[in-house]
Design a protein around this motif. Structure first.
Motif, PDB file in Angstrom:
ATOM      1  N   CYS A  20      31.465 -47.304   4.363  1.00  0.00           N
ATOM      2  CA  CYS A  20      32.105 -48.005   3.264  1.00  0.00           C
ATOM      3  C   CYS A  20      31.029 -48.567   2.345  1.00  0.00           C
ATOM      4  O   CYS A  20      29.930 -48.893   2.792  1.00  0.00           O
ATOM      5  N   ASN A  23      31.883 -54.686   1.514  1.00  0.00           N
ATOM      6  CA  ASN A  23      31.789 -55.515   2.722  1.00  0.00           C
ATOM      7  C   ASN A  23      32.762 -56.677   2.551  1.00  0.00           C
ATOM      8  O   ASN A  23      32.355 -57.834   2.416  1.00  0.00           O
ATOM      9  N   CYS A  27      37.952 -57.909   5.610  1.00  0.00           N
ATOM     10  CA  CYS A  27      38.077 -56.582   6.226  1.00  0.00           C
ATOM     11  C   CYS A  27      38.539 -56.693   7.672  1.00  0.00           C
ATOM     12  O   CYS A  27      37.936 -57.416   8.478  1.00  0.00           O
TER      13      CYS A  27
HETATM   14  S1  SF4 Z   1      38.518 -53.636   3.471  1.00  0.00           S
HETATM   15 FE1  SF4 Z   1      36.822 -52.920   4.787  1.00  0.00          FE
HETATM   16  S2  SF4 Z   1      36.965 -50.688   4.742  1.00  0.00           S
HETATM   17 FE2  SF4 Z   1      38.197 -51.459   3.018  1.00  0.00          FE
HETATM   18  S3  SF4 Z   1      36.818 -51.471   1.252  1.00  0.00           S
HETATM   19 FE3  SF4 Z   1      36.674 -53.498   2.193  1.00  0.00          FE
HETATM   20  S4  SF4 Z   1      34.940 -53.370   3.630  1.00  0.00           S
HETATM   21 FE4  SF4 Z   1      35.560 -51.278   3.103  1.00  0.00          FE
END
Ligand code: SF4
Length: 198
Positions: A20, A23, A27
């Motif tokens: 990704c 951050n 998340c």
């Molecule tokens: S929620 Fe997690 S996986 Fe989705 S863009 Fe943000 S850091 Fe990336």
């Protein structure tokens, strides 16, 4: 090997990468290692296209009418595998395909990838996350400068290519920010989905 295809609330998801370029403070990956019927969504190594195809072959799509590329990572970071596996599903099954994305794919690849995506994916859901660039930077902590305008441009370009384009936010935002996000979406004629944070 972690779960590549998993189900959650009667929906099937494809988890093709853990990479990704953000951050995000919220998340889900920082809270738990799996969702739904997955045992773990952390891949020991990035799945190969052969492994993704095998997971598709092994999954019974009966009773599902949509596959969502979502993952524990940003699917467009694995663009080649995303395009190839979506095309593979389209060839084998008559189900709809949606991409859940942070909308930074064009910035990441330094070109407009939307026509390639829309050739094999029906619908797109783009994480808006915030109503202003400043708030977006604070919440998503992207690898790039100018991520927020790039996201907005990605959404506008998507409207012309996908069957359906929507923004999404999570319901943990303060009410005034939710209202401001609604305005950002309305100003562009894009629907806004307010997801329950779980
Ligand atoms: S929620 Fe997690 S996986 Fe989705 S863009 Fe943000 S850091 Fe990336």
């Amino acid at each position: 090997m972690a779960d590549i295809l998993y189900t959650y609330k009667n929906q099937v998801y494809a988890n093709i990468t853990n990479r990704c370029n953000c951050n995000c403070t919220f998340c889900i990956r920082s809270l738990k290692g799996a969702v739904g019927d997955a045992e773990t969504l952390w891949h020991k190594t990035e799945p190969t296209l052969a492994e993704i195809k095998k997971a598709i072959d092994d999954f019974d799509f009966t009773n599902y009418n949509e596959l969502v590329f979502c993952g524990y990572g940003e699917p467009t970071c694995a663009l080649d595998n995303l395009l190839a596996s979506a095309a593979y599903v389209k060839k084998k099954h008559s189900i709809s395909i949606r991409l859940n994305t942070n909308g930074l794919g064009n910035l990441y690849h330094n070109r407009n990838i939307i026509p390639e995506l829309a050739a094999v994916i029906d619908n797109v859901s783009i994480s808006l996350n915030a109503p202003t660039a400043e708030k977006y930077e604070a919440v998503t902590r992207p690898q790039f400068k100018n991520a927020y305008p790039a996201l907005l441009e990605f959404a506008s370009l998507s409207q012309a290519e996908f069957q359906h384009t929507q923004f999404s936010i999570v319901d943990i935002l303060p009410e005034d920010e939710i209202a401001a996000c609604q305005k950002v979406a309305d100003d562009r004629g894009i629907s806004l989905k307010i997801r329950k944070y779980s």
